[in-house]
Design an enzyme around this catalytic site. Structure first.
Site, PDB file in Angstrom:
ATOM      1  CG  HIS A  63      -2.092   1.365   0.725  1.00  0.00           C
ATOM      2  ND1 HIS A  63      -3.329   0.785   1.352  1.00  0.00           N
ATOM      3  CD2 HIS A  63      -2.212   2.485   0.819  1.00  0.00           C
ATOM      4  CE1 HIS A  63      -3.850   1.983   1.415  1.00  0.00           C
ATOM      5  NE2 HIS A  63      -3.310   2.364   1.215  1.00  0.00           N
ATOM      6  CG  HIS A  65      -1.406   6.877  -1.942  1.00  0.00           C
ATOM      7  ND1 HIS A  65      -2.512   6.422  -2.297  1.00  0.00           N
ATOM      8  CD2 HIS A  65      -1.725   6.132  -0.536  1.00  0.00           C
ATOM      9  CE1 HIS A  65      -3.150   6.085  -1.762  1.00  0.00           C
ATOM     10  NE2 HIS A  65      -2.429   6.413  -0.462  1.00  0.00           N
ATOM     11  CG  ASP A 154      -6.223   4.167  -0.604  1.00  0.00           C
ATOM     12  OD1 ASP A 154      -6.757   3.867   0.332  1.00  0.00           O
ATOM     13  OD2 ASP A 154      -4.861   4.404  -0.709  1.00  0.00           O
ATOM     14  CG  ASP A 306      -1.858   4.875   3.254  1.00  0.00           C
ATOM     15  OD1 ASP A 306      -1.765   4.519   2.265  1.00  0.00           O
ATOM     16  OD2 ASP A 306      -2.762   4.795   4.206  1.00  0.00           O
ATOM     17  CG  PHE A 324      -7.153  12.472   5.822  1.00  0.00           C
ATOM     18  CD1 PHE A 324      -6.620  12.805   7.213  1.00  0.00           C
ATOM     19  CD2 PHE A 324      -8.095  12.992   5.428  1.00  0.00           C
ATOM     20  CE1 PHE A 324      -7.813  12.848   7.769  1.00  0.00           C
ATOM     21  CE2 PHE A 324      -9.311  13.557   5.687  1.00  0.00           C
ATOM     22  CZ  PHE A 324      -8.987  13.571   6.994  1.00  0.00           C
TER      23      PHE A 324
HETATM   24 ZN    ZN Z   1      -6.648   4.825   2.413  1.00  0.00          ZN
HETATM   25 ZN    ZN Z   2      -3.399   5.084   1.502  1.00  0.00          ZN
END
Ligand code: ZN
Ligand code: ZN
Length: 425
Positions: A63, A65, A154, A306, A324
């Site tokens: 996970h 980005h 997501d 994440d 976030f």
């Molecule tokens: Zn998420």
């Molecule tokens: Zn995420």
């Protein structure tokens, strides 16, 4: 050829924990043998002396980005994978909430193409719905053809139960897992941290734990209906974990991941500093204890970061207005050792499993140290003392609450396709 000598090989797939040498040739492992016992001719091979270090299968981050295409001022595939490699990750799964949203095969091909020169392998995740808007199903089959390993909206959940059912049925026929950002947006609306005593004290709008667990419950029922594979992303609440545990006891195909920040920090750590703002938000002390128990007992399948870079211009604003997310790659292993292994809560083997065979299984893959396997290894120390300096990060962003933290143990070298892509001093 690259010969990794004298390390302590920890391989969860074969339950190996022994002093062994590993010979890599090109992009494959060619031989694994007791220390000093490689039978092949290794003259001319590059030697990596792993004395005192752990040699594990290559870490996989389910996970992340990478912000490309569209938000290259926060991160690119190149900078993000360099940070990943520095954190010990040999493969990363990038979420589709780019600009534009990765909901079609031409973007899959763009990512796969860019990733050819990247420090770590990039396994893209495609959007579940067009534009992740939650209305129409995305062109999942075409994206699979082009290289996606899973689907997710997501950043938000798949908007409705009806659409989630449709996506699950479709992905089931394609053999893809559905990764859910579990959030009931009506319950979470307006919240910037976990609802509780701390949110009241800080005067910040809160979101209850149930914003997550209500959505997990919905999806668990939908996999019972569809038979699909569900992976719960960044699980943070005890009630969600109990849903997963119940579903696993009924042999439903559910897996879940937990982030380092959720097993390290709690809502009481939140200040007005936006580096403590992420979604799901930092949870309660009781939740954190439940997550650690789940990591130990096998209910949790993977540790995922994440990794969510945001350039300073976006993140360095008031708590309410900040986006976030925080950086994750470079501190993940250090935090896992600190919180889980040095405290005696998890064995080192279990920790390695959560970074390797665990995430691989979520994707329906294998990870092990054996001849014929891809030459991806993560070599790390459990004792080396170091301090995280986010200014030195390979990431383009600086949004880490762990800047300045002292660690005991961390990545020593990352090997992808037989090449050392990162090495600590
Ligand atoms: Zn998420
Ligand atoms: Zn995420």
């Amino acid at each position: 050829m690259l010969l990794v000598k004298n390390g302590r090989v920890l391989d969860p797939a074969s339950k190996t924990d022994a002093a062994m040498d590993v010979l890599l040739d090109g992009d494959a492992i060619t031989e694994v043998a007791a220390a000093g016992k490689i039978s092949r001719d290794t003259r001319g091979a590059e030697i990596f002396d792993a004395t005192g270090l752990i040699v594990a299968p290559g870490f996989i981050d389910l996970h992340v980005h990478l912000r490309e295409p569209g938000q290259e001022s926060s991160e690119t595939i190149e900078t993000g994978t360099r940070a990943a490699a520095n954190g010990g990750f040999t493969a990363v799964c990038c979420m589709p909430n780019t600009k534009p949203v990765h909901d079609n095969a031409s973007i899959t091909r763009f990512i796969v193409d860019k990733a050819k020169n990247a420090a770590a392998r990039v396994w893209p995740i495609g959007a579940a719905s067009v534009g992740s808007k939650g209305e129409a199903i995305a062109e999942i089959a075409a994206m699979k053809e082009a290289g996606i390993v899973a689907v997710s909206d997501d950043g938000k959940p798949i908007a409705t139960a009806k659409l989630a059912r449709q996506v699950m049925e479709y992905c089931n026929s394609l053999g893809l897992p559905v990764i859910e950002h579990s959030e009931d947006v009506s319950l979470a609306a307006g919240g910037v941290m976990r609802e509780g005593i701390t949110s009241t004290r800080l005067g910040l709008p809160g979101m209850p734990a149930e914003a997550e667990s209500v959505c997990v419950a919905r999806d668990v029922q939908l996999i019972e209906l569809t038979g699909a594979r569900l992976h719960v992303a960044h699980l943070s609440a005890k009630a969600s974990l109990e849903q997963v545990r119940w579903a696993k006891s009924r042999r439903l195909r559910v897996t879940c991941e937990v982030t380092p920040h959720h097993f390290t920090l709690i809502d009481e750590d939140v200040t007005y500093d936006s580096r403590f703002k992420m979604n799901p938000p930092l949870a309660s002390r009781e939740d954190r204890e439940a997550l650690i128990a789940g990591l130990a007992d096998g209910t949790v399948d993977a540790i995922a970061t994440d990794h969510a870079p945001h350039e300073p211009a976006l993140k360095d604003v008031e708590f309410d207005r900040a986006p976030f997310g925080i950086l994750g790659f470079e501190t993940a292993l250090g935090l896992a050792l600190e919180q889980l292994v040095h405290t005696g809560k998890l064995s080192l083997m279990r920790l390695v499993e959560l970074f390797t065979t665990g995430p691989a299984r979520v994707l329906g893959m294998e990870r092990k140290i054996a001849a014929g396997q891809p030459a991806d290894l993560t070599i790390f120390s459990t004792t080396r003392e170091w301090t995280y300096d986010v200014k030195q990060s390979a990431s383009k962003s600086r949004n880490s609450p762990f800047d300045g933290r002292k660690f005991k143990g961390g990545p020593a070298a990352t090997i992808v396709a037989g090449k050392i892509v990162s090495r600590s001093a």
